[in-house]
Scaffold this motif. Structure first.
Motif, PDB file in Angstrom:
ATOM      1  N   ALA A  32       0.839  -1.205   0.000  1.00 33.42           N
ATOM      2  CA  ALA A  32       0.000   0.000   0.000  1.00 33.42           C
ATOM      3  C   ALA A  32       0.872   1.253   0.000  1.00 33.42           C
ATOM      4  N   ARG A  33       1.892   1.244   0.830  1.00 34.45           N
ATOM      5  CA  ARG A  33       2.785   2.404   0.886  1.00 34.45           C
ATOM      6  C   ARG A  33       3.559   2.566  -0.419  1.00 34.45           C
ATOM      7  N   ALA A  34       3.956   1.449  -1.005  1.00 27.38           N
ATOM      8  CA  ALA A  34       4.684   1.516  -2.277  1.00 27.38           C
ATOM      9  C   ALA A  34       3.795   2.088  -3.377  1.00 27.38           C
ATOM     10  N   LEU A  35       2.532   1.710  -3.388  1.00 20.87           N
ATOM     11  CA  LEU A  35       1.610   2.252  -4.392  1.00 20.87           C
ATOM     12  C   LEU A  35       1.469   3.764  -4.254  1.00 20.87           C
ATOM     13  N   ILE A  36       1.397   4.233  -3.028  1.00 16.73           N
ATOM     14  CA  ILE A  36       1.280   5.673  -2.807  1.00 16.73           C
ATOM     15  C   ILE A  36       2.520   6.385  -3.345  1.00 16.73           C
ATOM     16  N   LYS A  37       3.695   5.805  -3.094  1.00 14.01           N
ATOM     17  CA  LYS A  37       4.924   6.406  -3.619  1.00 14.01           C
ATOM     18  C   LYS A  37       4.953   6.368  -5.145  1.00 14.01           C
ATOM     19  N   ALA A  38       4.453   5.280  -5.717  1.00 16.96           N
ATOM     20  CA  ALA A  38       4.444   5.175  -7.179  1.00 16.96           C
ATOM     21  C   ALA A  38       3.511   6.207  -7.801  1.00 16.96           C
ATOM     22  N   LEU A  39       2.360   6.427  -7.179  1.00 10.14           N
ATOM     23  CA  LEU A  39       1.437   7.450  -7.687  1.00 10.14           C
ATOM     24  C   LEU A  39       2.088   8.826  -7.632  1.00 10.14           C
ATOM     25  N   ASP A  40       2.799   9.093  -6.536  1.00 11.11           N
ATOM     26  CA  ASP A  40       3.493  10.366  -6.421  1.00 11.11           C
ATOM     27  C   ASP A  40       4.602  10.478  -7.464  1.00 11.11           C
ATOM     28  N   HIS A  41       5.346   9.379  -7.658  1.00 13.83           N
ATOM     29  CA  HIS A  41       6.424   9.372  -8.643  1.00 13.83           C
ATOM     30  C   HIS A  41       5.871   9.596 -10.052  1.00 13.83           C
ATOM     31  N   ALA A  42       4.635   9.159 -10.261  1.00 13.96           N
ATOM     32  CA  ALA A  42       3.987   9.325 -11.560  1.00 13.96           C
ATOM     33  C   ALA A  42       3.424  10.726 -11.761  1.00 13.96           C
ATOM     34  N   GLY A  43       3.505  11.553 -10.723  1.00 19.25           N
ATOM     35  CA  GLY A  43       2.978  12.908 -10.829  1.00 19.25           C
ATOM     36  C   GLY A  43       1.485  12.988 -10.618  1.00 19.25           C
ATOM     37  N   LEU A  44       0.905  11.973  -9.968  1.00 18.51           N
ATOM     38  CA  LEU A  44      -0.529  11.945  -9.712  1.00 18.51           C
ATOM     39  C   LEU A  44      -0.788  12.324  -8.260  1.00 18.51           C
ATOM     40  N   ALA A  45      -1.578  13.352  -8.034  1.00 15.43           N
ATOM     41  CA  ALA A  45      -1.928  13.732  -6.674  1.00 15.43           C
ATOM     42  C   ALA A  45      -2.758  12.617  -6.047  1.00 15.43           C
ATOM     43  N   MET A  46      -2.547  12.356  -4.744  1.00  8.99           N
ATOM     44  CA  MET A  46      -3.195  11.221  -4.102  1.00  8.99           C
ATOM     45  C   MET A  46      -3.652  11.618  -2.714  1.00  8.99           C
ATOM     46  N   THR A  47      -4.827  11.107  -2.333  1.00  8.93           N
ATOM     47  CA  THR A  47      -5.278  11.261  -0.961  1.00  8.93           C
ATOM     48  C   THR A  47      -5.808   9.919  -0.472  1.00  8.93           C
ATOM     49  N   VAL A  48      -5.456   9.544   0.753  1.00  8.16           N
ATOM     50  CA  VAL A  48      -6.013   8.326   1.346  1.00  8.16           C
ATOM     51  C   VAL A  48      -7.441   8.654   1.758  1.00  8.16           C
ATOM     52  N   ALA A  49      -8.392   8.074   1.047  1.00  5.02           N
ATOM     53  CA  ALA A  49      -9.791   8.449   1.227  1.00  5.02           C
ATOM     54  C   ALA A  49     -10.360   7.972   2.552  1.00  5.02           C
ATOM     55  N   SER A  50      -9.949   6.781   3.002  1.00  2.00           N
ATOM     56  CA  SER A  50     -10.511   6.212   4.220  1.00  2.00           C
ATOM     57  C   SER A  50      -9.517   5.236   4.832  1.00  2.00           C
ATOM     58  N   ASP A  51      -9.577   5.123   6.158  1.00  2.68           N
ATOM     59  CA  ASP A  51      -8.760   4.117   6.844  1.00  2.68           C
ATOM     60  C   ASP A  51      -9.637   3.061   7.524  1.00  2.68           C
ATOM     61  N   LEU A  52     -10.920   3.006   7.132  1.00  2.00           N
ATOM     62  CA  LEU A  52     -11.821   2.006   7.707  1.00  2.00           C
ATOM     63  C   LEU A  52     -11.373   0.611   7.290  1.00  2.00           C
ATOM     64  N   ARG A  53     -11.130  -0.248   8.265  1.00  2.00           N
ATOM     65  CA  ARG A  53     -10.679  -1.609   7.958  1.00  2.00           C
ATOM     66  C   ARG A  53     -11.885  -2.525   7.787  1.00  2.00           C
ATOM     67  N   ILE A  54     -11.937  -3.192   6.659  1.00  2.00           N
ATOM     68  CA  ILE A  54     -12.985  -4.172   6.375  1.00  2.00           C
ATOM     69  C   ILE A  54     -12.306  -5.520   6.261  1.00  2.00           C
ATOM     70  N   TYR A  55     -12.392  -6.326   7.314  1.00  2.57           N
ATOM     71  CA  TYR A  55     -11.679  -7.609   7.320  1.00  2.57           C
ATOM     72  C   TYR A  55     -12.395  -8.592   8.229  1.00  2.57           C
ATOM     73  N   ASP A  56     -12.718  -9.751   7.673  1.00  2.00           N
ATOM     74  CA  ASP A  56     -13.332 -10.841   8.437  1.00  2.00           C
ATOM     75  C   ASP A  56     -12.465 -12.077   8.283  1.00  2.00           C
ATOM     76  N   ARG A  57     -11.684 -12.363   9.290  1.00  2.00           N
ATOM     77  CA  ARG A  57     -10.752 -13.487   9.231  1.00  2.00           C
ATOM     78  C   ARG A  57     -11.459 -14.838   9.261  1.00  2.00           C
ATOM     79  N   ALA A  58     -12.552 -14.936  10.021  1.00  2.86           N
ATOM     80  CA  ALA A  58     -13.105 -16.247  10.342  1.00  2.86           C
ATOM     81  C   ALA A  58     -14.438 -16.577   9.687  1.00  2.86           C
ATOM     82  N   GLY A  59     -15.022 -15.689   8.922  1.00  5.72           N
ATOM     83  CA  GLY A  59     -16.330 -15.969   8.352  1.00  5.72           C
ATOM     84  C   GLY A  59     -17.441 -15.761   9.370  1.00  5.72           C
TER      85      GLY A  59
END
Length: 355
Positions: free
Chosen positions: A24-51
Motif C-alpha cells: 500500500a505504501r509503495a503504491l502511494i509512492k508510485a502514484l506520487d512518482h507518476a505525478g498523480l496527486a493522491m489522498t487516502v480516502a478512508s482508513d476504515l478496515r474491512i476484514y473478516d478473518r473467520a467468516g
C-alpha cells in the motif's frame, strides 16, 4: 489529477508491518512518482478473518456510514479516480464502488483476487461484495500471473487487465552485496505457509554435506517463533536467529549475505525476493507461482523437494563466480522491472488513459 486511495484490508498507516502495508505504501509512492496527486480516502478496515456473519453485518453498516461521510466531504469533489488495493472475499471494498458511482469517476483496483467458490459458505456476503466490486472496475492491475488467470476468466466485457509488476518503493538500486556473509532467510514466523517454508529450510540444511562450511542468518519473528527455533536447533551455532529487524538493519544484512534462501510456499510474490535481488543476491527457492513472478532464473521444482535445493545451495556455496553471475542477473532484472519508475509509468499510462 487527484486519485482517491483505499486499502480495505490494512491502511497504509496501520501500526502492524506486513506485505499488505508495504505494498500500500509503495503504491502511494508510485502514484506520487507518476505525478498523480493522491489522498487516502478512508482508513476504515474491512476484514473478516473467520467468516463471522455478525461481524460482516456490522462492517457493512460501518461502510455505509463511511460512504455517506465521504460523499459529503469537500475533498470528494476533487477526486478524478478511485483506486483500491487488495479487494478479496475476506476484505471486500464496500466503499469505493458506491462512491465512484455517485461521483461518476473511474473505479480501479490493484491486486484483486476472484474466488467464486466462496459465494457459498460463511464468507458468502463478503464474497458477493468483492465480486461486485471487481465487476465494476474499469481497470484491474494484476500483480501475479496466478491472479491474472481468474481475473481474465471472470472479467466482464470491456474490463481492462493491466500487468503491474511487484516493485520496491525506491527509484534506484541499493548498495550491492559484497557476498562476505552468511546465507540469509527472511520471513514472518507464523503457522501455515510461512512455517512450511521454514520446515523446508530445515529439511534442506540437514542434507548438506557436514564438511561444507555454511552459516544461515534468519530475520523474522512471529507467533510460530518457538516452532522455528526448534526446527533450527539441530544446527546449533550455524543458524543465527536475528529476530525482526528494522528496514535499515535488514538492508545491511542484504549487503553482506551471499544468497537468499526462502522456498516460498504459497507466497503471493514476497518482498524479500525483491529486496535481496536488488542488492545482487541470488535466490534459492522453489519453482512456485509467486516465485516465478519476481525471481530471476529457474528454481528447483517443488516435486524435487529439499534434495534439489540442497544441491543448488552446494553449487553456490562452493562457487563464488556463480553467485556473482546470478546476483548480477537478479540485480539487472530488478533495475529494469521492479523499481518505482517502472511501476509509476504503468500506473500513469493507465490512469491518464481512463481520465
Amino acid at each position: 489529477m487527484t486519485v482517491a486511495f483505499y486499502a480495505p484490508l490494512k491502511a497504509p498507516d496501520h501500526p502492524v508491518p506486513s506485505g499488505d502495508r508495504t505494498m500500500a505504501r509503495a503504491l502511494i509512492k508510485a502514484l506520487d512518482h507518476a505525478g498523480l496527486a493522491m489522498t487516502v480516502a478512508s482508513d476504515l478496515r474491512i476484514y473478516d478473518r473467520a467468516g463471522d456473519a455478525a461481524l460482516q453485518t456490522e462492517l457493512i453498516k460501518q461502510a455505509q456510514k463511511e460512504v455517506a461521510r465521504l460523499l459529503s466531504a469537500p475533498a470528494a469533489g476533487t477526486w478524478q479516480c478511485w483506486l483500491t488495493y487488495h479487494n478479496y472475499y475476506k476484505a471486500p471494498d464496500l466503499i469505493g464502488p458506491p462512491v465512484a458511482r455517485a461521483l461518476g469517476i473511474p473505479y480501479v483496483q490493484v491486486e484483486s483476487t476472484r474466488a467464486r467458490k466462496r459465494l457459498s459458505g460463511p464468507w458468502a456476503r463478503f464474497a458477493e461484495a468483492a465480486e461486485a466490486a471487481s465487476d465494476q472496475a474499469h481497470t484491474i492491475f494484476y500483480v501475479t500471473a496466478r491472479d491474472a488467470e481468474t481475473l481474465r476468466r471472470d472479467a466482464p466485457a470491456g474490463q481492462v487487465l493491466t500487468h503491474l509488476r511487484p516493485f520496491l518503493d525506491r527509484a534506484e538500486l541499493p548498495r550491492q552485496s559484497d557476498y562476505s556473509g552468511a546465507m540469509l532467510s527472511v520471513g514472518m514466523m507464523r503457522a501455515g505457509d510461512k512455517l512450511g517454508s521454514y520446515k523446508l529450510i530445515a529439511d534442506t540444511l540437514a542434507l548438506l554435506n557436514p564438511a561444507l562450511e555454511w552459516q544461515l542468518d534468519i530475520a523474522g519473528s512471529g507467533p510460530a517463533e518457538a516452532e522455528v527455533t526448534t526446527l533450527m536447533a539441530p544446527f546449533g551455532a550455524r543458524v543465527r536467529m536475528l529476530g525482526a529487524l528494522p528496514a535499515g538493519e535488514l538492508q545491511h544484512c542484504y549487503e553482506r549475505a551471499c544468497l537468499l534462501f526462502w522456498p516460498g510456499v504459497n507466497e503471493a510474490f514476497g518482498y524479500a525476493y525483491l529486496e535481496a535481488q536488488a542488492a545482487g543476491l541470488p535466490v534459492v527457492a522453489q519453482d512456485r507461482p509467486g516465485v516465478r513472478d519476481v525471481v530471476a532464473g529457474m528454481q528447483p521444482a517443488v516435486a524435487d523437494g529439499p534434495h534439489a535445493m540442497a544441491a543448488r545451495l552446494t553449487d553456490m556455496l562452493t562457487n563464488r563466480a556463480l553467485v556473482e553471475d546470478l546476483g548480477a542477473q537478479a540485480r539487472a532484472q530488478i533495475a529494469q522491472h521492479h523499481l518505482l519508475p517502472a511501476a509509476a509509468g504503468t500506473l500513469r499510462t493507465a490512469i491518464e488513459g481512463m481520465i
